[in-house]
Enzyme design. Structure first.
Site, PDB file in Angstrom:
ATOM      1  N   ALA A 117       0.815  -1.222   0.000  1.00 59.43           N
ATOM      2  CA  ALA A 117       0.000   0.000   0.000  1.00 59.43           C
ATOM      3  C   ALA A 117       0.850   1.274   0.000  1.00 59.43           C
ATOM      4  O   ALA A 117       0.733   2.124  -0.905  1.00 59.43           O
ATOM      5  CB  ALA A 117      -0.929  -0.022   1.207  1.00 59.43           C
ATOM      6  N   ARG A 141       4.209   9.326 -11.867  1.00 65.44           N
ATOM      7  CA  ARG A 141       3.294  10.186 -12.629  1.00 65.44           C
ATOM      8  C   ARG A 141       3.793  11.629 -12.667  1.00 65.44           C
ATOM      9  O   ARG A 141       3.732  12.284 -13.691  1.00 65.44           O
ATOM     10  CB  ARG A 141       1.887  10.158 -12.005  1.00 65.44           C
ATOM     11  CG  ARG A 141       1.020   9.017 -12.527  1.00 65.44           C
ATOM     12  CD  ARG A 141      -0.459   9.273 -12.267  1.00 65.44           C
ATOM     13  NE  ARG A 141      -0.775   9.432 -10.852  1.00 65.44           N
ATOM     14  CZ  ARG A 141      -1.020   8.422 -10.028  1.00 65.44           C
ATOM     15  NH1 ARG A 141      -0.994   7.185 -10.473  1.00 65.44           N
ATOM     16  NH2 ARG A 141      -1.313   8.640  -8.757  1.00 65.44           N
ATOM     17  N   GLU A 178      11.149  -5.639  -3.342  1.00 67.57           N
ATOM     18  CA  GLU A 178      10.090  -6.341  -2.595  1.00 67.57           C
ATOM     19  C   GLU A 178      10.547  -7.778  -2.356  1.00 67.57           C
ATOM     20  O   GLU A 178      10.996  -8.451  -3.278  1.00 67.57           O
ATOM     21  CB  GLU A 178       8.781  -6.297  -3.412  1.00 67.57           C
ATOM     22  CG  GLU A 178       7.696  -7.262  -2.973  1.00 67.57           C
ATOM     23  CD  GLU A 178       7.264  -7.143  -1.510  1.00 67.57           C
ATOM     24  OE1 GLU A 178       6.970  -6.029  -1.055  1.00 67.57           O
ATOM     25  OE2 GLU A 178       7.256  -8.188  -0.814  1.00 67.57           O
ATOM     26  N   SER A 180       1.152  -4.705  -4.351  1.00 64.52           N
ATOM     27  CA  SER A 180      -0.119  -3.980  -4.365  1.00 64.52           C
ATOM     28  C   SER A 180      -1.272  -4.876  -3.903  1.00 64.52           C
ATOM     29  O   SER A 180      -2.317  -4.966  -4.542  1.00 64.52           O
ATOM     30  CB  SER A 180      -0.378  -3.481  -5.800  1.00 64.52           C
ATOM     31  OG  SER A 180      -1.426  -2.568  -5.806  1.00 64.52           O
ATOM     32  N   CYS A 210      -6.696  -6.630   3.602  1.00 62.42           N
ATOM     33  CA  CYS A 210      -7.992  -6.436   4.266  1.00 62.42           C
ATOM     34  C   CYS A 210      -9.033  -7.458   3.805  1.00 62.42           C
ATOM     35  O   CYS A 210      -9.982  -7.760   4.520  1.00 62.42           O
ATOM     36  CB  CYS A 210      -8.514  -5.025   3.990  1.00 62.42           C
ATOM     37  SG  CYS A 210      -7.244  -3.763   4.185  1.00 62.42           S
ATOM     38  N   ASP A 256       2.619   0.689   7.663  1.00 58.86           N
ATOM     39  CA  ASP A 256       2.641  -0.086   8.913  1.00 58.86           C
ATOM     40  C   ASP A 256       4.007  -0.143   9.591  1.00 58.86           C
ATOM     41  O   ASP A 256       4.118  -0.648  10.706  1.00 58.86           O
ATOM     42  CB  ASP A 256       2.196  -1.535   8.638  1.00 58.86           C
ATOM     43  CG  ASP A 256       0.694  -1.633   8.436  1.00 58.86           C
ATOM     44  OD1 ASP A 256       0.040  -0.581   8.326  1.00 58.86           O
ATOM     45  OD2 ASP A 256       0.180  -2.771   8.384  1.00 58.86           O
ATOM     46  N   ALA A 286      -4.704   0.437   6.401  1.00 56.04           N
ATOM     47  CA  ALA A 286      -4.527   0.633   4.962  1.00 56.04           C
ATOM     48  C   ALA A 286      -4.811   2.083   4.562  1.00 56.04           C
ATOM     49  O   ALA A 286      -4.189   2.624   3.644  1.00 56.04           O
ATOM     50  CB  ALA A 286      -5.458  -0.298   4.207  1.00 56.04           C
ATOM     51  N   TYR A 296     -32.906  13.120   5.454  1.00 55.08           N
ATOM     52  CA  TYR A 296     -33.927  12.281   6.090  1.00 55.08           C
ATOM     53  C   TYR A 296     -34.984  11.823   5.087  1.00 55.08           C
ATOM     54  O   TYR A 296     -35.495  12.626   4.300  1.00 55.08           O
ATOM     55  CB  TYR A 296     -34.636  13.040   7.222  1.00 55.08           C
ATOM     56  CG  TYR A 296     -35.977  12.442   7.565  1.00 55.08           C
ATOM     57  CD1 TYR A 296     -36.061  11.166   8.120  1.00 55.08           C
ATOM     58  CD2 TYR A 296     -37.170  13.125   7.303  1.00 55.08           C
ATOM     59  CE1 TYR A 296     -37.293  10.593   8.404  1.00 55.08           C
ATOM     60  CE2 TYR A 296     -38.407  12.549   7.580  1.00 55.08           C
ATOM     61  CZ  TYR A 296     -38.466  11.281   8.128  1.00 55.08           C
ATOM     62  OH  TYR A 296     -39.671  10.699   8.392  1.00 55.08           O
TER      63      TYR A 296
END
Ligand SMILES: Cc1cc2nc3c(=O)[nH]c(=O)nc-3n(C[C@H](O)[C@H](O)[C@H](O)COP(=O)(O)OP(=O)(O)OC[C@H]3O[C@@H](n4cnc5c(N)ncnc54)[C@H](O)[C@@H]3O)c2cc1C
Length: 443
Positions: free
Chosen positions: A10, A21, A32, A38, A42, A281, A299, A424
């Site tokens: 993440a 970008r 990695e 990616s 969760c 994390d 996340a 409502y």
């Protein structure tokens, strides 16, 4: 400019994608240690429980897409050392076992966290954590076996409770062991956890609170779990004792960390060492209410601060306003959410606060489907500015917590919440929404 990012989930991939970008000419290298990038952990409890079958659905963006965008993504490469004086990292290729070095101009550490494990004298076939894709695949395979019926979950935080959902869907007999005397005790106040525990008991989940495991009994497989209070027969044990930041490979650096090993970062994702950034994390995040550097492995924060780091790595000055650690959970038929600080936290900080807990409804009584809502607000005793909110219920609870998150961010008072013009119609709310009522009674 060469930017190296360690960790490709993440935080790391949010930063890499953003950076590429805005600065297509920068060299962006990602290391990695697995070949999974990616990945949205969760979804794991729902994959294990068979709510969906294709594990690839938890991959947010394919590896090939990152590579096509110009990111140099290197998988099965574990970073084992960092030298921030000379801007050199040491990497181990986990396939060839070769060790080599690389250099960087700017570095981002996005290595996430690992499950905290009990000390075991041997590995057991029927014991698993639920942290990564491999855990998910293993656990799904095990839990689906007909002969596996007694599931013992050790740990009563988010992952432990979400595992109940998976086991219940498969009609298993579940024992939950928690060291604390409440489930989710670090997240919610007692009024809310009482409701959630009741929901578990109502559904025949055996809850063992204030208990610690003393022994796992069995040869290759655990057959029995012995706690300080009882013995439980086990066909499968799931360890969900929390997570610890993956930062031990930084032992040769001077990067400042909390006592649990979380890298301390500022609102731009900068660490205490020049040109080294971090998010997710493995790092802290600023608490919007208390301004503390808190550890909230979620996340939501990993993605947002990850993207901010991507912008800063690309020379766009961005900062993250702060986290409310807003989080939510489904506990069998109930849902619950929290945002901002709890009463326990306000108390521990000696704040001059007040708290109000109310019971109301999600909608009008005459339209089918009315359910109770339980709302707790924590607010400044003098100014009435809202500091935190918790909601539980059977319907429409979680999304209402997002209104409280907005109110806290806007520094609204309980009085303003009481008069907030919420929508409502009979199937959705009451003329005075439950949140208006909570605001109005919080004086
Ligand atoms: C079962 C489960 C359910 C969850 N549910 C929710 C939820 O509902 N809502 C929510 O907000 N959050 C949830 N989370 C938390 C969320 O998944 C994490 O906050 C998020 O994945 C953090 O992303 P990250 O990039 O910081 O770290 P990670 O996802 O941990 O990724 C870090 C990556 O770094 C790699 N790495 C580690 N060390 C090295 C090294 N030395 N060299 C190279 N690579 C390395 C790892 O292999 C890993 O791929 C859940 C987590 C789990 C496990």
């Amino acid at each position: 400019m060469k930017v190296v990012i360690i960790g490709a989930v993440a935080a790391g991939m949010s930063a890499a994608a953003k950076l590429k970008r805005i600065k297509p000419n920068f060299e962006v290298v990602v290391y990695e240690k697995t070949d999974i990038v990616s990945f949205g952990a969760c979804g794991l409890p729902y994959y294990v429980g068979g709510f969906f079958d294709n594990s690839n659905m938890m991959i947010a963006r394919e590896k090939s897409k990152f590579i096509e965008s110009g990111i140099d993504l290197k998988t099965f490469k574990e970073v084992i050392d960092v030298d921030t004086d000379n801007k050199i990292i040491t990497i181990k290729d986990l396939l060839t076992k070769e060790v080599f070095t690389d250099n960087y101009d700017r570095l981002m550490i996005a290595t996430g966290a690992s499950s905290i494990m009990p000390s075991l004298d041997k590995p057991y076939e029927n014991l698993s954590t639920l942290k990564d894709m491999n855990d998910g695949i293993k656990l799904r395979e095990l839990i689906n076996k007909e002969e596996i019926n007694n599931i013992v979950i050790v740990g009563s935080g988010f992952i432990g409770i979400e595992t109940i959902e998976a086991a219940k869907k498969l009609n298993k007999n579940i024992h939950l062991i928690g060291r604390s005397n409440r489930i989710l005790s670090k997240v919610f106040d007692k009024e809310i956890t009482d409701l959630l525990e009741e929901e578990l008991r109502k559904n025949n989940v055996h809850i063992h609170l204030g208990e610690t495991v003393q022994e796992y009994v069995g040869n290759n497989k655990i057959e029995k779990v012995i706690t300080n209070k009882c013995e439980i027969n086990a066909d499968l044990v799931v360890i969900a004792m929390g997570v610890k930041p993956n930062t031990s490979f930084l032992k040769n650096t001077n990067i400042e960390m909390l006592s649990n090993g979380a890298i301390i970062v500022d609102e731009c994702g900068r660490t205490s060492v020049k040109d080294v950034y971090s998010a997710g994390d493995c790092a802290t995040i600023k608490n919007l209410v208390t301004n503390e550097n808190m550890y909230a492995p979620l996340a939501t924060g990993a993605n947002k601060l990850g993207r901010i780091v991507g912008e800063n790595l690309g020379d766009i000055n961005s900062s993250f306003p702060g986290s409310l650690a807003s989080s939510c959970i489904k506990v069998l038929d109930m849902e619950a959410a929290v945002t901002g600080i709890t009463e326990e936290k306000a108390k521990s900080l000696n704040l001059d606060y007040k708290a109000k807990f109310i019971t109301n409804y999600n909608q009008t009584h005459y339209y089918p489907g009315r359910e109770k809502l339980f709302i707790k607000l924590v607010y400044d005793a003098k100014t009435k500015v809202i500091l935190g909110g918790q909601i539980a219920g059977y319907k429409d609870a979680v999304q209402r917590a997002n209104v409280i998150a907005t109110a806290i961010t806007a520094k609204m008072t309980t009085e303003q919440l009481g008069m907030l013009d919420l929508c409502y119609a009979p199937p959705f709310a009451t003329t005075w929404d439950a949140l208006n009522v909570a605001g109005n009674v919080s004086k």
